[in-house]
Design a protein around this motif. Structure first.
Motif, PDB file in Angstrom:
ATOM      1  N   ARG A   1      12.034   2.716  -1.652  1.00 31.00           N
ATOM      2  CA  ARG A   1      11.666   2.924  -0.256  1.00 31.00           C
ATOM      3  C   ARG A   1      10.213   3.377  -0.132  1.00 31.00           C
ATOM      4  N   ALA A   2       9.751   4.240  -1.037  1.00 30.23           N
ATOM      5  CA  ALA A   2       8.361   4.692  -0.992  1.00 30.23           C
ATOM      6  C   ALA A   2       7.407   3.519  -1.175  1.00 30.23           C
ATOM      7  N   LYS A   3       7.736   2.597  -2.065  1.00 29.83           N
ATOM      8  CA  LYS A   3       6.893   1.411  -2.278  1.00 29.83           C
ATOM      9  C   LYS A   3       6.818   0.558  -1.003  1.00 29.83           C
ATOM     10  N   VAL A   4       7.963   0.364  -0.333  1.00 36.29           N
ATOM     11  CA  VAL A   4       7.981  -0.415   0.909  1.00 36.29           C
ATOM     12  C   VAL A   4       7.146   0.293   1.977  1.00 36.29           C
ATOM     13  N   CYS A   5       7.349   1.599   2.107  1.00 36.84           N
ATOM     14  CA  CYS A   5       6.598   2.362   3.106  1.00 36.84           C
ATOM     15  C   CYS A   5       5.097   2.320   2.834  1.00 36.84           C
ATOM     16  N   TRP A   6       4.716   2.432   1.567  1.00 38.65           N
ATOM     17  CA  TRP A   6       3.308   2.357   1.222  1.00 38.65           C
ATOM     18  C   TRP A   6       2.744   0.975   1.545  1.00 38.65           C
ATOM     19  N   GLY A   7       3.526  -0.068   1.334  1.00 36.16           N
ATOM     20  CA  GLY A   7       3.094  -1.406   1.732  1.00 36.16           C
ATOM     21  C   GLY A   7       2.820  -1.489   3.219  1.00 36.16           C
ATOM     22  N   HIS A   8       3.703  -0.925   4.038  1.00 33.18           N
ATOM     23  CA  HIS A   8       3.492  -0.906   5.490  1.00 33.18           C
ATOM     24  C   HIS A   8       2.232  -0.122   5.855  1.00 33.18           C
ATOM     25  N   LEU A   9       2.028   1.008   5.199  1.00 34.97           N
ATOM     26  CA  LEU A   9       0.842   1.825   5.503  1.00 34.97           C
ATOM     27  C   LEU A   9      -0.437   1.089   5.113  1.00 34.97           C
ATOM     28  N   LEU A  10      -0.421   0.356   4.000  1.00 35.10           N
ATOM     29  CA  LEU A  10      -1.591  -0.426   3.606  1.00 35.10           C
ATOM     30  C   LEU A  10      -1.893  -1.516   4.616  1.00 35.10           C
ATOM     31  N   ILE A  11      -0.866  -2.105   5.189  1.00 35.59           N
ATOM     32  CA  ILE A  11      -1.087  -3.100   6.248  1.00 35.59           C
ATOM     33  C   ILE A  11      -1.791  -2.445   7.424  1.00 35.59           C
ATOM     34  N   ARG A  12      -1.363  -1.246   7.808  1.00 31.66           N
ATOM     35  CA  ARG A  12      -2.024  -0.520   8.898  1.00 31.66           C
ATOM     36  C   ARG A  12      -3.481  -0.206   8.559  1.00 31.66           C
ATOM     37  N   LEU A  13      -3.761  -0.011   7.289  1.00 37.20           N
ATOM     38  CA  LEU A  13      -5.126   0.290   6.854  1.00 37.20           C
ATOM     39  C   LEU A  13      -5.968  -0.969   6.671  1.00 37.20           C
ATOM     40  N   GLY A  14      -5.391  -2.137   6.912  1.00 36.75           N
ATOM     41  CA  GLY A  14      -6.124  -3.383   6.781  1.00 36.75           C
ATOM     42  C   GLY A  14      -6.318  -3.844   5.353  1.00 36.75           C
ATOM     43  N   ARG A  15      -5.541  -3.303   4.433  1.00 34.69           N
ATOM     44  CA  ARG A  15      -5.664  -3.647   3.011  1.00 34.69           C
ATOM     45  C   ARG A  15      -4.507  -4.591   2.641  1.00 34.69           C
ATOM     46  N   ASP A  16      -4.611  -5.810   3.173  1.00 36.35           N
ATOM     47  CA  ASP A  16      -3.479  -6.736   3.119  1.00 36.35           C
ATOM     48  C   ASP A  16      -3.136  -7.160   1.694  1.00 36.35           C
TER      49      ASP A  16
END
Length: 703
Positions: free
Chosen positions: A459-474
């Motif tokens: 779950r932490a990996k998925v959440c970090w992926g979502h946060l990276l999307i918000r940061l524009g680091r696709d």
């Protein structure tokens, strides 16, 4: 453009929670027939299977069905397949030759005949990586076979005619109907749905339970990310795009027909709760807010009320902002939208992030009196799950508040936290290695690959992926989401053993696999090491496994059947372990007698934990068992009402057989998960919001 066609999968999107599916059907039927979009089911199921669901009243009657992973299209009103598309799909297809190639792939097993069609060859290949799937494509191409390989859900391998996919079939249907893709709204939850989101101009809905493989494929596209799973997420997305009216707050509904669950659950659990129970639940909601506000301090959420608990010996540990406790409290209370409670969430995160070391270690706790961090937790061991829960809580907080400045300010710290966590996978097999007693069960002998921690890691990996999307680091987000998909497959392979999975294949066989066999599991195992496994049922790990989307609906129902059957919800919802560890058992440790905490049916050894009980209620509710969930919520309210010195004490834990309160009073996470369960089921009360606002000023509790 207005929406003229809505395309959705069935399993994992429209189908999964029967009550939510019924709510979708009611809202869809309520749309005007003159303006309602066309409805298309785009599914891996066969056409006849879909029609059986429709005729049984399980789902609304669609206008079209794209079936068998895009290999056939049915015009429901016309009563048959669209021949033009069927002829196109069959061109150059040699199914027999395809099957000879795929059958030789290591680790593959053929799916049952009822999943096969003349234009689709379906197989199971658990937890295959990208290299393994590309290997299948290469072998087909080497033999001159024109075919498309579709892999999804970390298991399902479909081979279909070249150029065929759910997306290609939808594009053909749009052309056939004269629709512009901009007039089409699509939905999805797994990798086989990637192609429909790739159509230029379409808009999309990702349900909350969408697999990482689909999330990563939709980065940069016009997609609504639902915060609820299954049909609830579809309803939210359809409201977002203007097809449905505004989303209504969840209500205390009734369970739909489900013969399998009805046979399992008691007769009482299948009836609507009484008015008295409703009042009790609503009063519990008000009292839970009081409890949360007793735990508000200038540094964030305390573990338990500082003013209402006596400090004896190691009890001083409770006078801290704990990483895991605060994060679970945050995740449970965001739904209240109370400004002071949201501020408490922010303070908690700031306290933990500001005390995270430069190499990414999150403190186990930070003392409220002087702000001194402790990185080792109880007994100087470790607190690996503090970092896991922190990442999950940051994602929940940013998603709920939209506070981009907070995320940007703490980005470098979060990067370090994820690197520190990755370093706990010392053998690079995708799973973390946890030291003994290194998580919330900090006086209990679990170690190495521990279910609870691995579910949080996914779950932490998925959440970090979502946060990276918000940061524009696709690109970084796509890499993290790819990792999480592999972690999920690894968890299912290691912790849910099955006789149907061959030992050869993309996942290596461990020493434990060769030494032991459990047959077919009915729940995720508690713990696995290279040399052995723990066959006990970790209730929290299995509940989180479904809430965090490691388990699919069939496995979650199997796990519920086992846990309900053995009575883990007795005397209260819910005990954390079944069966308990007795003295003399190989899993017994001499230190279980320290402070008399882990005797059988005590504390982490089968005690009843209300914070797990709140998650248990949500687990049952998500499976569509509304009445059973409401009854369990009423029982949880009665549990929380008990106390050693106060009514509505929301005690830390209760004895696993007597049901009497044994822990600290006014425990924050006990109240928090109760609040979240109430919100899920629609029991919040109209006058509860201000409960406890003047009960305790915050500043005195800093000392």
């Amino acid at each position: 453009m207005s929406i003229r066609l809505f395309s959705t999968p069935l399993d994992g999107s429209l189908v999964g929670n029967p009550t939510a599916t019924a709510a979708f059907a009611a809202r869809w039927a309520g749309l005007s027939s003159r303006t309602r979009p066309l409805l298309c089911y785009n599914t891996g199921r066969l056409g006849d299977d879909v029609l059986a669901l429709v005729n049984a009243g399980t789902v609304p009657r669609p206008d079209f069905i794209i079936a068998a992973v895009g290999t056939e299209i049915l015009d429901v009103a016309a009563g048959g397949r669209i021949d033009g598309y069927a002829r196109r799909s069959a061109e150059g297809w040699d199914r027999a030759a395809v099957e000879l190639v795929v059958a030789a792939v290591p680790g593959v097993t053929r799916q049952p005949d009822n999943f096969q069609t003349p234009w689709k060859s379906s197989w199971y290949l658990p937890s295959a990586d990208e290299a393994a799937i590309n290997g299948v494509r290469h072998q087909l191409a080497e033999r001159g076979l024109a075919a498309t390989v579709v892999y999804s859900n970390s298991r399902d391998l479909d081979v279909v005619p070249f150029g065929t996919s759910k997306g290609r079939a939808l594009a053909w249907l749009c052309s056939h109907l004269g629709l512009d893709p901009g007039e089409v709204l699509v939905a999805g939850d797994r990798g086989s749905d990637c192609s429909v989101f790739a159509l230029p101009g379409v808009r999309g809905i990702l349900v909350e339970n969408a697999q990482p493989e689909l999330i990563s494929a939709t980065v940069g596209r016009e997609v609504f990310h639902a915060t609820r799973p299954f049909a609830e997420g579809l309803n939210d997305g359809l409201a977002h795009f203007g097809v449905f009216g505004p989303v209504q707050a969840p209500g205390a509904g009734t369970s739909t027909g489900d013969n399998e669950m009805h046979l399992l659950l008691s007769a009482d659990a299948q009836t609507a709760i009484s008015d008295e129970e409703r009042s009790l639940i609503t009063e519990g909601y008000r009292q839970a807010l009081v409890c949360i506000r007793r735990n508000l301090t200038p540094r964030g959420f305390s573990a338990c009320s500082l003013d209402d608990n006596e400090v004896v010996g190691t009890d001083a540990n409770y006078r801290s902002v704990w990483g895991r406790d605060a994060a679970i409290t945050i995740m449970g209370t965001l739904c209240t939208d109370q400004p002071d409670i949201i501020d408490g969430a922010r303070r908690s995160l700031e306290t933990l992030l500001s005390n995270t070391t430069s190499d990414g270690q999150v403190p186990a706790n930070v003392r409220i009196a002087d702000g001194v961090p402790d990185y080792s937790g109880v007994g100087g061991i470790a607190a690996i799950d503090s970092a896991l829960w922190l990442v999950i809580a940051v994602h929940g907080f940013v998603q709920h508040t939209g506070d981009q400045e907070f995320l940007v300010r703490h980005r470098s710290t979060l990067v370090a936290v994820m690197r520190w966590l990755q370093a706990q996978d010392s053998n690079r097999d995708g799973l973390l290695e946890i030291p003994e007693a290194g998580d919330w069960t900090d006086l209990f002998g679990r170690s190495y690959n521990v279910l609870y921690d691995e579910v949080l890691w996914y779950r932490a990996k998925v959440c970090w992926g979502h946060l990276l999307i918000r940061l524009g680091r696709d690109d970084e987000a796509i890499a993290q989401l790819g990792d999480s998909q592999r972690i999920r497959g690894r968890i299912l392979h290691v912790f849910w053993p099955s006789t149907s999975v061959p030992e050869s294949g993309p996942l290596s066989t461990t020493f434990a696999d060769r030494q032991f066999s459990l047959g077919d599991a009915r729940y995720l195992l508690a713990e696995v090491s290279p040399f052995s496994f723990n066959w006990r049922c970790d209730v929290l790990g299995n509940v989180l496994g479904f809430l965090f989307h490691v388990l699919d609906v069939p496995k979650a129902r199997t796990a519920l059947s086992f846990m309900w059957g053995v009575g883990v919800n007795q005397p209260w919802p819910v005990t954390n372990l079944y069966p308990v560890v007795q003295a003399g058992d190989p899993d017994w440790r001499p230190y279980y007698t320290v402070n008399l905490l882990n005797l059988p049916h005590h504390y982490h050894n089968g005690g009843a934990w209300p914070f797990v009980g709140g998650l248990w209620v949500r687990f049952i509710h998500r499976l569509g068992q509304e009445n059973a969930a409401a009854h369990e919520l009423a029982r949880l309210a009665r549990c929380n009402q008990q106390g050693r010195t106060h009514a509505w004490e929301f005690n830390e834990w209760y004895h696993g057989t007597t049901g009497r309160p044994m822990g600290k009073a006014f425990q924050a996470w006990s109240a928090a998960t109760y609040l979240a369960a109430c919100h899920d089921l629609g029991f919040t009360g109209d006058t509860a919001a201000d409960a406890g606002t003047n009960a305790h000023p915050a500043d005195p509790r800093a000392s």
